[in-house]
Design an enzyme around this catalytic site. Structure first.
Site, PDB file in Angstrom:
ATOM      1  CE1 TYR A  37     -75.355  34.735  62.535  1.00 31.22           C
ATOM      2  CE2 TYR A  37     -77.348  34.608  61.259  1.00 31.22           C
ATOM      3  CZ  TYR A  37     -76.175  34.056  61.546  1.00 31.22           C
ATOM      4  OH  TYR A  37     -75.856  32.907  60.917  1.00 31.22           O
TER       5      TYR A  37
ATOM      6  CE  LYS B 290     -76.784  31.338  64.703  1.00 35.61           C
ATOM      7  NZ  LYS B 290     -78.071  31.124  63.788  1.00 35.61           N
TER       8      LYS B 290
END
Length: 309
Positions: A137, A162
């Site tokens: 992330y 992400k």
């Protein structure tokens, strides 16, 4: 051997419903997850940002994971949130593996930043602690260089990135250098707003906050975007997505509490409440959201059956 891969499509991020005493509302959470599955979302990410990861106790975290796995019953992948405080991250990563989750979304380190070498070591420490699939992330202080992602991509567990930063020059560099070895997930705030910029780069999934209360509109938007029906995309922007996003930008914390307010407006058993420092949606903004959702359902009535492949 089946190739590891990140989830694609629209990703479900349940909230953590709270009862009148501030405890996790288990029934409401199970209903939230079931609703997302019924609406065709391709995966469940439990105890992540929308689930107020930062405010959960270890017991609550385990409870959320248990409920998610019990409700999904293997029908869609279940990813958990790990990251922040490193010792706790390692505990929760192992718990996720022991419980039978499919993988986890690895959040940035808590508060402090570091050089790229230190950032890679932090992610490696968590990722190598189990054999579960892992998604990096990128947000906050965790901003990867292309070289760092390439190094982490050598770990077989790493299946995706992400992006919650929105630096498109960096995204072009990463995606065009690394290619489809990784899955690319749009994790920007209200990702529908930015998805037209992400799709051409190979991003084939995104986290959708509004799917917790108007999933059929998120689905209609994504289908229109992929089919290049730009008149439909523009109308959904003007009538629904951008007005909701404008409210979301009014206050810090609305990334979570506006989801709960939308769910409450749409009749879900979720109260407009969250744990500090997140505050509930203010009455004025709540009324604005009510009006938008009423208009949205007039323009885009929900189909009686979800057509989903």
């Amino acid at each position: 051997m089946t190739r590891r891969q990140a989830p694609t499509g629209i990703l479900g991020f349940p909230v953590t419903p709270l009862d009148d005493n501030g405890k996790v509302d288990e029934i409401a959470l199970a209903q939230n997850i079931q609703f997302l599955i019924d609406e065709g979302l391709e995966s469940i990410f439990i105890a992540c940002g929308s689930g107020e990861y930062q405010s959960l106790s270890s017991g609550e975290y385990e409870l959320l994971v248990d409920i998610a796995l019990d409700v999904t019953k293997g029908r869609v992948p279940v990813y958990t949130g790990v990251g922040g405080h490193l010792p706790t991250s390692l505990e929760w990563a192992q718990l996720s593996a022991d419980k039978g989750a499919d993988g986890y979304l690895v959040f940035p380190p808590y508060l402090v930043g570091g050089e790229q070498k230190g950032l890679v070591q932090y992610y490696k420490t968590i990722i190598e602690s189990t054999d579960l699939d892992a998604i990096l992330y990128q947000r906050g202080q965790a901003v990867f260089s292309t070289e760092s992602v390439q190094e982490l991509a050598e770990l077989p567990q790493v299946v995706g990135v992400k992006d919650g930063i929105g630096n498109m020059e960096r995204n072009v560099q990463m995606t065009q250098t690394i290619g489809d070895r990784m899955g690319w997930l749009n994790g920007m705030p209200m990702a529908e707003v930015t998805m037209p910029a992400y799709v051409p780069l190979g991003f084939n999934s995104y986290s959708s906050a509004i799917s917790n209360y108007i999933p059929h509109i998120s689905r209609a938007f994504y289908e229109a975007l992929l089919a290049q029906r730009m008149d439909d995309v523009r109308q959904m922007y003007q009538e629904v997505i951008l007005p909701i996003n404008a409210i979301r930008n009014q206050r810090q914390g609305y990334a979570v509490s506006l989801i709960k307010a939308g769910m409450e407006i749409m009749g879900h058993s979720v109260k407009n409440t969250a744990r500090p420092p997140i505050l509930p949606v203010e009455p004025e903004h709540y009324k604005q959201l009510e009006a938008i959702l009423k208009r949205a359902h007039e323009l885009y009535p929900k189909r009686t059956a979800i057509e989903h492949k």
